[in-house]
Design a protein around this motif. Sequence first.
Motif, PDB file in Angstrom:
ATOM      1  N   THR A   1       0.859  -1.183   0.000  1.00  0.00           N
ATOM      2  CA  THR A   1       0.000   0.000   0.000  1.00  0.00           C
ATOM      3  C   THR A   1       0.896   1.234   0.000  1.00  0.00           C
ATOM      4  OG1 THR A   1      -0.118   0.307   2.405  1.00  0.00           O
ATOM      5  CG2 THR A   1      -1.684  -1.259   1.404  1.00  0.00           C
ATOM      6  N   THR A   2       0.300   2.386  -0.162  1.00  0.00           N
ATOM      7  CA  THR A   2       1.084   3.629  -0.188  1.00  0.00           C
ATOM      8  C   THR A   2       1.696   3.954   1.166  1.00  0.00           C
ATOM      9  OG1 THR A   2      -0.915   4.919   0.183  1.00  0.00           O
ATOM     10  CG2 THR A   2      -0.202   4.619  -2.106  1.00  0.00           C
ATOM     11  N   ASP A   3       1.241   3.306   2.227  1.00  0.00           N
ATOM     12  CA  ASP A   3       1.825   3.504   3.556  1.00  0.00           C
ATOM     13  C   ASP A   3       3.040   2.618   3.797  1.00  0.00           C
ATOM     14  OD1 ASP A   3      -0.098   5.408   4.278  1.00  0.00           O
ATOM     15  OD2 ASP A   3      -1.473   3.863   5.014  1.00  0.00           O
ATOM     16  N   ASP A   4       3.246   1.625   2.942  1.00  0.00           N
ATOM     17  CA  ASP A   4       4.368   0.700   3.095  1.00  0.00           C
ATOM     18  C   ASP A   4       5.653   1.294   2.528  1.00  0.00           C
ATOM     19  OD1 ASP A   4       2.798  -1.365   4.211  1.00  0.00           O
ATOM     20  OD2 ASP A   4       2.195  -2.049   2.216  1.00  0.00           O
ATOM     21  N   VAL A   5       6.775   0.716   2.951  1.00  0.00           N
ATOM     22  CA  VAL A   5       8.076   1.041   2.375  1.00  0.00           C
ATOM     23  C   VAL A   5       8.403  -0.040   1.352  1.00  0.00           C
ATOM     24  CG1 VAL A   5      10.545   1.342   2.820  1.00  0.00           C
ATOM     25  CG2 VAL A   5       8.867   2.167   4.488  1.00  0.00           C
TER      26      VAL A   5
ATOM     27  N   ASN B   1       9.754   5.403  -0.268  1.00  0.00           N
ATOM     28  CA  ASN B   1       8.552   5.836   0.448  1.00  0.00           C
ATOM     29  C   ASN B   1       7.772   6.790  -0.433  1.00  0.00           C
ATOM     30  OD1 ASN B   1       9.150   4.716   3.084  1.00  0.00           O
ATOM     31  ND2 ASN B   1      10.728   6.280   3.213  1.00  0.00           N
TER      32      ASN B   1
ATOM     33  N   ASN C   1       5.690   9.985  -0.212  1.00  0.00           N
ATOM     34  CA  ASN C   1       5.462  11.090   0.722  1.00  0.00           C
ATOM     35  C   ASN C   1       4.081  11.694   0.536  1.00  0.00           C
ATOM     36  OD1 ASN C   1       8.180  10.855   1.661  1.00  0.00           O
ATOM     37  ND2 ASN C   1       8.818  11.949  -0.172  1.00  0.00           N
ATOM     38  N   SER C   2       3.651  11.799  -0.720  1.00  0.00           N
ATOM     39  CA  SER C   2       2.332  12.367  -1.009  1.00  0.00           C
ATOM     40  C   SER C   2       1.930  12.012  -2.436  1.00  0.00           C
ATOM     41  CB  SER C   2       2.335  13.893  -0.834  1.00  0.00           C
ATOM     42  OG  SER C   2       3.192  14.497  -1.789  1.00  0.00           O
TER      43      SER C   2
ATOM     44  N   GLU D   1      -9.215   7.467  -2.388  1.00  0.00           N
ATOM     45  CA  GLU D   1      -8.754   7.595  -0.997  1.00  0.00           C
ATOM     46  C   GLU D   1      -7.826   8.777  -0.796  1.00  0.00           C
ATOM     47  OE1 GLU D   1      -7.065   3.801  -0.133  1.00  0.00           O
ATOM     48  OE2 GLU D   1      -8.980   2.767  -0.244  1.00  0.00           O
TER      49      GLU D   1
END
Length: 142
Positions: free
Chosen positions: A13-17, A26, A28-29, A141
């Motif tokens: 997901t976009t929250d994972d590294v 990562n 960031n946005s 999202e």
Amino acid sequence: ADGRDYGQTFELTTDDVMQSAFFDMNINSIRLTKELEDYVTEDGWTFMVVNVTIKNTFDMEIEMSDADFALLWGEDEGTYPDPDFVDSLPTEYYIGVGESETGNLIYIIPDEKNEFILEYYDLWDDDFEGNTFNMHINTDEL
């Protein structure tokens, strides 16, 4: 394989590294916009600006390019980032050992899609293909 990992696909997901054989990445946005640096997308299309930080975790300098991160949607549809914008990561760049690079991957995406995959796969100098990393992005999202 000479001890190198290969054949696995990691769903992220976009929250994972994203932890590849060469770097950690990562997000960031992510932002969507119809206008960027005085350019306006055609009807039905939008700019997706993905700001990333890539940290070299390999034991030597790594070479990166705009073709490293494909953005996919649907079956057999996708694009690569456009490096021609001022704030985008360049066509080719190098990251020293332990150093990081932060910048934008800028894509032009269809308005009617909301599910995307930012795909990267490890490719070694000898053309050995390692693991694949799929980072899932849902624009609803954002």
